[in-house]
Design a protein around this motif. Structure first.
Motif, short mmCIF file in Angstrom:
data_model
loop_
_atom_site.label_atom_id
_atom_site.label_comp_id
_atom_site.label_asym_id
_atom_site.label_seq_id
_atom_site.Cartn_x
_atom_site.Cartn_y
_atom_site.Cartn_z
N PHE A 1 10.22 -61.99 72.41
CA PHE A 1 8.93 -60.94 72.17
C PHE A 1 9.82 -59.61 72.06
O PHE A 1 10.24 -59.07 73.00
CB PHE A 1 7.91 -60.93 73.14
CG PHE A 1 6.90 -60.06 72.82
CD1 PHE A 1 6.63 -59.17 71.43
CD2 PHE A 1 5.72 -59.97 73.62
CE1 PHE A 1 5.54 -58.55 71.30
CE2 PHE A 1 4.73 -59.06 73.50
CZ PHE A 1 4.67 -58.22 72.39
N VAL A 2 9.89 -59.04 70.69
CA VAL A 2 10.34 -57.47 70.67
C VAL A 2 9.30 -56.75 69.90
O VAL A 2 8.66 -57.13 69.00
CB VAL A 2 11.70 -57.83 69.75
CG1 VAL A 2 12.06 -56.13 69.50
CG2 VAL A 2 12.65 -58.43 70.48
N ALA A 3 8.99 -55.73 70.61
CA ALA A 3 8.01 -54.80 70.27
C ALA A 3 8.70 -53.40 69.74
O ALA A 3 9.85 -53.09 70.59
CB ALA A 3 7.02 -54.31 71.52
N ILE A 4 8.33 -52.76 68.73
CA ILE A 4 8.99 -51.78 68.08
C ILE A 4 7.86 -50.68 68.00
O ILE A 4 6.83 -50.98 67.40
CB ILE A 4 9.74 -51.92 66.74
CG1 ILE A 4 10.77 -52.99 67.08
CG2 ILE A 4 10.31 -50.80 66.10
CD1 ILE A 4 11.33 -53.74 65.69
N THR A 5 8.27 -49.47 68.35
CA THR A 5 7.06 -48.40 68.05
C THR A 5 7.99 -47.11 67.56
O THR A 5 9.14 -46.79 67.88
CB THR A 5 6.52 -47.92 69.24
OG1 THR A 5 5.56 -46.80 68.95
CG2 THR A 5 7.31 -47.40 70.20
N ALA A 6 7.06 -46.33 66.50
CA ALA A 6 7.94 -45.16 65.93
C ALA A 6 6.85 -44.08 66.33
O ALA A 6 5.74 -44.25 65.92
CB ALA A 6 8.07 -45.44 64.50
N ILE A 7 7.40 -42.90 66.12
CA ILE A 7 6.37 -41.67 66.34
C ILE A 7 5.70 -41.50 65.02
O ILE A 7 4.57 -41.10 64.78
CB ILE A 7 7.18 -40.55 66.65
CG1 ILE A 7 6.20 -39.30 67.17
CG2 ILE A 7 8.13 -40.05 65.59
CD1 ILE A 7 5.26 -39.60 67.96
N VAL A 8 6.14 -41.85 64.04
CA VAL A 8 5.66 -41.58 62.76
C VAL A 8 6.25 -42.63 61.66
O VAL A 8 7.37 -42.97 61.88
CB VAL A 8 5.48 -40.29 62.12
CG1 VAL A 8 7.00 -39.59 61.69
CG2 VAL A 8 4.73 -39.73 60.88
N GLU A 9 5.73 -42.76 60.54
CA GLU A 9 6.25 -43.71 59.37
C GLU A 9 6.76 -42.77 58.28
O GLU A 9 5.89 -41.96 57.67
CB GLU A 9 5.39 -44.67 58.82
CG GLU A 9 5.26 -45.81 60.03
CD GLU A 9 4.15 -46.81 59.36
OE1 GLU A 9 4.67 -47.84 58.66
OE2 GLU A 9 3.08 -46.46 59.66
N HIS A 10 8.16 -42.85 58.05
CA HIS A 10 8.79 -41.91 56.93
C HIS A 10 10.08 -42.51 56.47
O HIS A 10 10.44 -43.39 57.33
CB HIS A 10 8.82 -40.27 57.33
CG HIS A 10 9.86 -39.75 58.05
ND1 HIS A 10 11.03 -40.29 58.33
CD2 HIS A 10 9.63 -39.19 59.39
CE1 HIS A 10 11.59 -39.73 59.30
NE2 HIS A 10 10.69 -39.22 60.18
N PRO A 11 10.65 -42.27 55.51
CA PRO A 11 11.63 -43.26 55.05
C PRO A 11 12.83 -43.29 55.96
O PRO A 11 13.49 -44.51 56.19
CB PRO A 11 12.22 -42.47 53.63
CG PRO A 11 11.08 -42.02 53.08
CD PRO A 11 10.17 -41.39 54.51
N ALA A 12 12.98 -42.39 56.57
CA ALA A 12 14.30 -42.33 57.66
C ALA A 12 14.02 -43.27 58.69
O ALA A 12 14.81 -44.14 58.94
CB ALA A 12 14.78 -40.73 58.17
N LEU A 13 12.80 -43.15 59.28
CA LEU A 13 12.56 -43.89 60.54
C LEU A 13 12.10 -45.53 60.12
O LEU A 13 12.39 -46.19 60.68
CB LEU A 13 11.21 -43.35 61.25
CG LEU A 13 11.36 -42.02 61.93
CD1 LEU A 13 10.55 -41.53 62.75
CD2 LEU A 13 12.94 -41.88 62.62
N ASP A 14 11.84 -45.54 58.83
CA ASP A 14 11.48 -46.64 58.27
C ASP A 14 12.72 -47.50 58.19
O ASP A 14 12.60 -48.75 58.30
CB ASP A 14 10.56 -46.87 57.15
CG ASP A 14 9.05 -46.03 56.88
OD1 ASP A 14 8.65 -46.13 58.19
OD2 ASP A 14 8.86 -46.00 56.11
N ASN A 15 13.81 -47.07 57.72
CA ASN A 15 14.75 -47.41 57.54
C ASN A 15 15.69 -48.19 58.87
O ASN A 15 16.32 -49.20 59.15
CB ASN A 15 15.91 -46.52 56.82
CG ASN A 15 15.66 -46.64 55.34
OD1 ASN A 15 15.24 -47.61 55.01
ND2 ASN A 15 16.14 -45.56 54.63
N VAL A 16 15.42 -47.33 59.95
CA VAL A 16 15.81 -47.65 61.38
C VAL A 16 15.05 -49.06 61.62
O VAL A 16 15.73 -49.97 62.07
CB VAL A 16 15.59 -46.42 62.36
CG1 VAL A 16 16.07 -46.99 63.73
CG2 VAL A 16 15.97 -45.09 62.01
#
Length: 325
Positions: free
Chosen positions: A31-46
């Motif tokens: 089980f792997v959980a992922i969270t991002a502060i916001v969605e934009h192209p750079a972070l979406d690519n990460v």
């Protein structure tokens, strides 16, 4: 004779059933959980890089992997709430994309392995105490860049540049750290920085307009508020004929003339490799934090035209990618 055959069949059938069961155990699911502060192209690519690395190493979502993602939509309060929800669900690893989300995770759990990524300075952000193995539940990959190479790029775009505009969010640790470092490095070259704070995404255009007539170019980092409103920033740069330079390649596709920075997809792949090491039994505290190892220069020729810049053949030849839109 008939009774003997029946008894023999019954005896043989028991180990056969047991053998069949042991040869087909229930597949263990990670089980792997992922969270991002916001969605934009750079972070979406990460995020895509992390997910692709898992998939390419045999971790298939819905089969032997449960994958969960949540975006904080730019809100630190949301990031804290997501961190609590993830900690309660007890995944094998949590990936924090960008500093605010990673900070929220570290503040919430000291037990579940955390892998940060797209964080410029994990020590200043208090995710780890040093660049050595932390002996805690935290490790990850930084997107720190050499500011010398960034300034060199600025001068290739605008050789006579003296005053550098910097639009940033004062609440984002990455951005305030780079502001101070950039100020120090520019002073060494007889240049100076003029900062334009923008607390909210809606303040970006106003901050950029305040720099008109004061700066020779505007430089942006991976500040999440700024990147989320990059088209608005580029519009001001176009109207004011101020060259716009960035530190992440995706921004060149959204209106910056040039961007020398991390390949955020590869940064995600690098973080994904650490996730896999932890899933395979390594402790996060035994893995020293890393720095992204793949950078690239992206040039946008149309943005250069709109912002009144003529690009040299030298910089065009050095670009890994040229955008013409």
């Amino acid at each position: 004779m008939r009774d003997f055959i029946i008894r023999l069949f019954m005896l043989l059938s028991v180990p056969l059933v047991a053998f069949y069961s042991s040869a087909n155990p229930k597949i263990e699911q990670k089980f792997v959980a992922i969270t991002a502060i916001v969605e934009h192209p750079a972070l979406d690519n990460v995020r895509k890089g992390v997910e692709d690395e898992l998939k390419d190493n045999g971790y298939i979502n819905g089969e032997n992997l449960k994958l969960q993602f949540a975006s904080a939509q730019g809100s630190s309060a949301n990031a804290a709430q997501i961190a609590k929800q993830f900690a309660a669900s007890k995944p094998d690893v949590i990936v924090g994309i960008a500093t605010p989300s990673s900070q929220a995770l570290v503040a919430t759990t000291k037990l579940i392995p955390i892998v940060f990524t797209a964080v410029t300075d994990p020590v200043a952000a208090k995710l780890t105490s040093s660049w050595e193995a932390s002996k805690t539940n935290v490790t990850g990959v930084s997107d720190a860049l050499s500011l010398d190479s960034q300034i060199d790029m600025m001068l290739k775009i605008k050789p006579d540049a003296k005053n550098i505009g910097y639009v940033y969010s004062p609440s984002e640790v990455n951005s305030t750290i780079i502001l101070k470092q950039l100020q120090d490095e520019l002073e060494k070259r007889g240049m100076k920085i003029i900062a334009a704070p923008a607390q909210r995404t809606s303040d970006i255009s106003t901050a950029a307009r305040s720099l008109k007539g004061k700066v020779d170019l505007i430089y942006t980092t991976t500040d999440n508020n700024v990147v989320s409103a990059y088209e608005a920033l580029a519009k001001v740069a176009n109207e004011s004929k101020i060259p716009l330079i960035a530190s992440n390649p995706e921004s060149a596709e959204r209106g910056a003339i040039a961007a020398l920075g991390m390949s955020y997809y590869d940064l995600g792949r690098q973080a994904g490799k650490i996730v896999i090491r932890i899933l395979n039994g390594e402790k996060p505290g035994d893995i020293p934090p890393q720095v992204g190892n793949i950078t690239q220069l992206t040039i946008n020729k149309k943005a250069a035209e709109r912002q009144g810049v003529t690009l040299s053949e030298d910089i065009l030849k050095s670009a890994a990618k040229i955008v013409e839109k």
